[in-house]
Design an enzyme around this catalytic site. Structure first.
Site, mmCIF file in Angstrom:
data_model
loop_
_atom_site.group_PDB
_atom_site.id
_atom_site.type_symbol
_atom_site.label_atom_id
_atom_site.label_comp_id
_atom_site.label_asym_id
_atom_site.label_seq_id
_atom_site.Cartn_x
_atom_site.Cartn_y
_atom_site.Cartn_z
ATOM 1 N N GLN A 198 0.880 -1.169 0.000
ATOM 2 C CA GLN A 198 0.000 0.000 0.000
ATOM 3 C C GLN A 198 0.914 1.214 0.000
ATOM 4 O O GLN A 198 1.948 1.206 0.666
ATOM 5 C CB GLN A 198 -0.867 -0.015 1.272
ATOM 6 C CG GLN A 198 -2.092 0.863 1.232
ATOM 7 C CD GLN A 198 -3.275 0.169 0.574
ATOM 8 O OE1 GLN A 198 -3.738 -0.849 1.040
ATOM 9 N NE2 GLN A 198 -3.765 0.737 -0.517
ATOM 10 N N THR B 283 -1.258 -3.270 6.996
ATOM 11 C CA THR B 283 -1.047 -4.710 6.933
ATOM 12 C C THR B 283 -1.630 -5.234 5.620
ATOM 13 O O THR B 283 -1.976 -6.397 5.499
ATOM 14 C CB THR B 283 -1.658 -5.353 8.201
ATOM 15 O OG1 THR B 283 -1.113 -4.666 9.327
ATOM 16 C CG2 THR B 283 -1.309 -6.819 8.353
ATOM 17 N N HIS B 284 -1.756 -4.346 4.630
ATOM 18 C CA HIS B 284 -2.351 -4.703 3.353
ATOM 19 C C HIS B 284 -1.285 -5.188 2.382
ATOM 20 O O HIS B 284 -0.878 -4.471 1.474
ATOM 21 C CB HIS B 284 -3.115 -3.510 2.779
ATOM 22 C CG HIS B 284 -4.100 -2.930 3.748
ATOM 23 N ND1 HIS B 284 -4.545 -1.631 3.701
ATOM 24 C CD2 HIS B 284 -4.726 -3.494 4.810
ATOM 25 C CE1 HIS B 284 -5.407 -1.415 4.684
ATOM 26 N NE2 HIS B 284 -5.522 -2.531 5.377
ATOM 27 N N LEU B 285 -0.840 -6.426 2.596
ATOM 28 C CA LEU B 285 0.164 -7.028 1.732
ATOM 29 C C LEU B 285 -0.554 -7.883 0.686
ATOM 30 O O LEU B 285 -1.522 -8.568 1.009
ATOM 31 C CB LEU B 285 1.114 -7.883 2.565
ATOM 32 C CG LEU B 285 1.866 -7.104 3.655
ATOM 33 C CD1 LEU B 285 2.467 -8.041 4.674
ATOM 34 C CD2 LEU B 285 2.946 -6.237 3.044
#
Lengths: 594, 248
Positions: free
Chosen positions: A350, A520-522
């Site tokens: 992100q 935590t947007h992997l």
């Protein structure tokens, strides 16, 4: 030697959102299902018990609910020329641990997707020509359309009890002047609940965005604006903006989680078993390597256990799914030199930018008040809602005030130039803690040839297996986009007329900072697509190579979205489950011929 | 939600409705009393009436030595001093908080991935890469700082006047002294972070006594129920409460 358990129809690795959704769907289809969760059992009681859960030190600061990196972490390097080092303390991202996974501690921003982002390469090539996308940018179409996914977005919102305001429902305009998003795609139904209230900070953003000429809307939130019962019979109570949302178990049963919204419906079923403290170390394949026979895991006592199954669902967090595929030999590992291979390819993140505005004492933003999914946003610069032609970068960014609640240890912030300690720090902290607005540009992040995942050659986890290695850094396109977004968002901040502003954007040449929280947007690493040469999974999230392995999660995204990923993760999981139920179970084999 | 969970939800609602009742009885009082107390004379741990606790016996450290304890008290008193804003780190019980933390998994590095090889000289954007853990960092950092004070000022740190102590702390913050076993900057960052934790944590952890940290900034602690305050541009009127039910 492993102890061998009785064979089941389906084994699910990980019990977060995707694992819980798959468990519900597959048990509905009559299968015997075992879900293996490597962390402990967790639930609203006792883990979210009031007032014990209202403890910033234990939860956000000592990171109680997050992945236990003492046992397993990832290694990170900025390029293939560097030596990767372990992520020894969690920083940039905070994956979950235990039953509910990150779905227990998430915030609850619950978007769909902008339709063009599902066919981003085709869309950019059509609108801007073939040469607009940089050569090393490996973005791809998902292979599924918004129209195909719409019923699954709709159902996921009903399961989550999502609050929000539609713009159009079946083509009828319903959201104008009521907080709807004019850029949102059409929907088959309104949101299950109306939008949440707006905090003072969100009201300030809304007013300023209007003044600058943008089109503010209410964030869709999986925090309840009222009482709700979902299709599974799970009940939720109204969110009271307690301010202990992201990083905490919701004590009010107001934030959607696998634990609150799905698990209660699974618990009584005779054909479902949830086994916590079961750490899966590999998927077992038969001699042809084209069929899985089950999984092997380590139990709480350290014993190796084999769980045979006809169907294997990898429902762990993004990078664990990719690691398990690499450890098990499912799919060809990606090689950045040749660009060949698929597992580990298109790892994306992100692209965040943040602005903080500080006010005089007559503006009471009361930042301890908050709900994780709540806020006001604009989409004027998201997706392809503006002409990218003159700006020379790919990607868009929603911008918002999303006041989830800031607490005093980690959540205080002072105007630039304030000392970090002493009387001056004290005075500034007292002056500004309840008088500031934080806003984010939550930018889409693209995939590149050089950003990928593989197994680390040096570091191992507590069970002796290689850690996953991230090779990742910001690229020119990312910095360009971030600077553009910061400038646009800066205009909103200025229109609020604050006393001081802090700009937290990316600088030219800046490297990925593993220590500073971003999101935590992997995404990516086990991506879906239409061609087995360029994707690990077909459009139903089925492995091209091992037909009885399905891999739901953001690991299937070929690149990052402007929006938060959970809504698309949930919809894709329901989409995949429908294909398993209606097609695969009748005739097990590849659902798409390569 | 399954049937058996309903009684619990009912219980929660009842518990929550109790809070505002308590609030009315104590609105403003605790906060104003605390703020009106001359900071330097503020008691170490004002206990709310009606709670049983032993009278203010001084805390005895169990990790830090007497010499380290003197340093810690003298240092945190400068990082968050008692001043016109109100009580500081000493009055909030920050040294007790830090001493108690030394017995948690955090202080032994048990929450971190600590497998070698280590590369202590890695760039800051690679995050924590040291093999040191907080317990060691305090032991080594205090000893090195005391040695520096002895050499430069021929005094212990605690024996220095406030301005000189500030000067030493600024040197640590900037990483100027070249300590042999622990980077000065690393030691300072733990000292400052843990001091802020002890000033702002729930009192259950031994710091923020009397909720002085929360009162200073207007954080209401464990109230965690703001349904009626979400949209209002006004100061939240109720004082903080703690997990144990103390009221500021």
């Amino acid at each position: 030697m492993s102890t061998v358990m009785k064979k089941v129809d389906a084994v699910i690795v990980g019990f977060g959102w995707t694992g819980a959704i798959m468990a519900k769907e597959l048990t509905e289809a009559g299968l015997n299902v075992v879900a293996l969760e490597r962390g402990p059992m967790q639930d609203t009681y006792p883990d979210g018990n009031y007032p014990q859960v209202i403890d910033e030190l234990t939860y956000s600061v000592r990171k109680k609910l997050f992945q236990d990196v003492s046992k397993e972490t990832v290694t990170i390097r900025h390029s293939v020329n560097d030596v990767a080092l372990p992520n020894r303390q969690l920083g940039a991202f905070l994956p979950g641990n235990g039953v509910g996974g990150a779905g227990l501690h998430w915030s609850g921003v619950h978007f769909r997707v902008d339709p063009i982002e599902l066919r981003i390469r085709s869309h950019y090539e059509e609108r801007y020509g073939k040469n607009f996308i940089p050569k090393d940018m490996t973005i791809q179409d998902f292979g599924v359309s918004y129209e195909e996914l719409e019923p699954f977005f709709d159902y996921a919102e009903k399961v989550f009890g999502t609050s929000g305001q539609a713009w159009t429902v079946n083509g009828q305009l319903v959201g104008e002047g009521r907080g709807g998003n004019p850029y949102a795609p059409d929907r088959s139904n309104p949101f299950p609940l109306e939008s949440q209230k707006n905090t003072v900070s969100a009201q300030l953003f809304q007013k300023a965005a209007n003044e600058v000429g943008y089109k503010p809307y209410n964030l869709p939130s999986a925090n309840t604006s009222g009482p709700y019962t979902n299709p599974y019979g799970a009940q939720m109570g109204p969110c009271n903006f307690c301010g202990f949302c992201s990083g905490y178990v919701c004590y009010m049963y107001s934030k959607a989680s696998p634990n609150v919204n799905i698990l209660p419906a699974l618990k009584p079923l005779p054909n479902f078993e949830l086994r916590p403290d079961a750490h899966v170390i590999r998927v077992n394949l038969d001699s042809t390597k084209s069929k899985a026979t089950g999984v092997t895991y380590i139990d709480a006592l350290g014993r190796e256990i084999e769980q045979p199954a006809d169907l294997v669902i990898l429902g762990a967090f993004q990078f664990h799914n990719v690691r398990l595929m690499l450890l098990s030999g499912i799919g060809k590992p990606y090689d950045p030199k040749t660009g060949e291979g698929v597992v580990g390819k298109n790892f994306a993140y992100q692209n965040m930018g943040t602005i903080k505005a500080y006010f005089d004492k007559e503006v009471h933003t009361n930042n301890f008040i908050g709900a994780g999914g709540n806020g006001v946003a604009i989409d004027d610069f998201n997706a392809d809602n503006f002409d990218h032609g003159p700006h020379g970068f790919v990607g868009g960014s929603p911008m918002w005030v999303n006041q989830a609640g800031s607490r005093p240890i980690a959540g205080t912030s002072n105007p630039p130039g304030t000392p970090a300690w002493g009387s001056a720090w004290k005075k500034a902290t007292a002056d500004y803690y309840t008088h500031q607005v934080s806003m984010d540009a939550h930018g889409a992040h693209q995939s590149y040839r050089g950003n990928y995942l593989d197994l680390d050659p040096v570091y191992r986890d507590a069970y002796g297996q290689p850690l996953l290695r991230m090779t990742f850094d910001w690229q020119e396109n990312d910095i360009k986009m971030n600077r553009f977004m910061m400038e646009k968002m800066g205009k909103i901040a200025e229109a609020m007329n604050p006393k001081a502003i802090a700009l937290l954007g990316k600088k030219v040449g800046e490297h990925f900072n593993t220590a500073s929280y971003q999101t935590t947007h992997l995404n990516g690493g086990a991506i879906m697509g239409t061609d087995p040469k360029t994707s690990a999974l077909n459009r139903y999230l089925q492995s091209w190579d091992v037909h009885n392995v399905f891999v739901p999660g953001a690991s299937a995204f070929p690149q990052g979205l402007g929006y938060n990923p959970t809504g698309l993760v949930a919809a894709l999981t329901y989409w995949s489950a429908r294909a398993i139920r209606e097609q695969y179970l009748k005739n097990p084999g590849p659902l798409v011929q390569a | 939600m399954s049937e058996q969970d309903n009684p619990r939800r009912e219980f929660l609602r009842k518990t929550l409705t109790l809070i505002p009742v308590v609030t009315v009885a104590s609105t403003g009082l605790g906060g104003s009393v605390l703020m009106a107390t001359p900071a330097a004379a503020a008691p170490a741990a004002p206990e709310p009436a009606g709670r049983t606790s032993s009278p203010a016996a001084p805390y005895e450290p169990t990790y830090f030595t007497a010499e380290e304890w003197a340093f810690l008290n003298a240092a945190v008193a400068r990082l968050i001093p008692a001043d016109e804003q109100g009580p500081g780190a000493l009055e909030a019980g920050v040294p007790e908080y830090i001493d108690r933390q030394m017995h948690t998994p955090y202080a032994s590095g048990a929450l971190w991935f600590m497998q070698g090889p280590f590369n202590a000289d890695a760039a800051p954007e690679m995050g924590w890469q040291s093999k040191l853990v907080p317990k060691q960092i305090y032991r080594l950092g205090i000893a090195a700082t005391e040695a520096l004070c002895k050499k430069v000022y021929n005094s212990t740190f605690a024996g220095l006047d406030s301005a000189t102590r500030d000067d030493v702390l600024k040197q640590l913050e900037a990483g100027t002294p070249q300590f042999e076993n622990v980077p000065a900057k690393m030691f300072f960052s733990f000292l400052l972070q843990n001091t802020k934790e002890g000033f702002f944590c729930d009192p259950i952890h031994g710091g923020n006594k009397g909720m002085v940290g929360w009162t200073m900034i207007g954080f209401p602690g464990a109230r965690a129920d703001f349904m009626d305050w979400v949209e209002r541009n006004e100061q939240y009127p109720f004082p903080a409460v703690s997990i144990r039910g103390e009221r500021a």
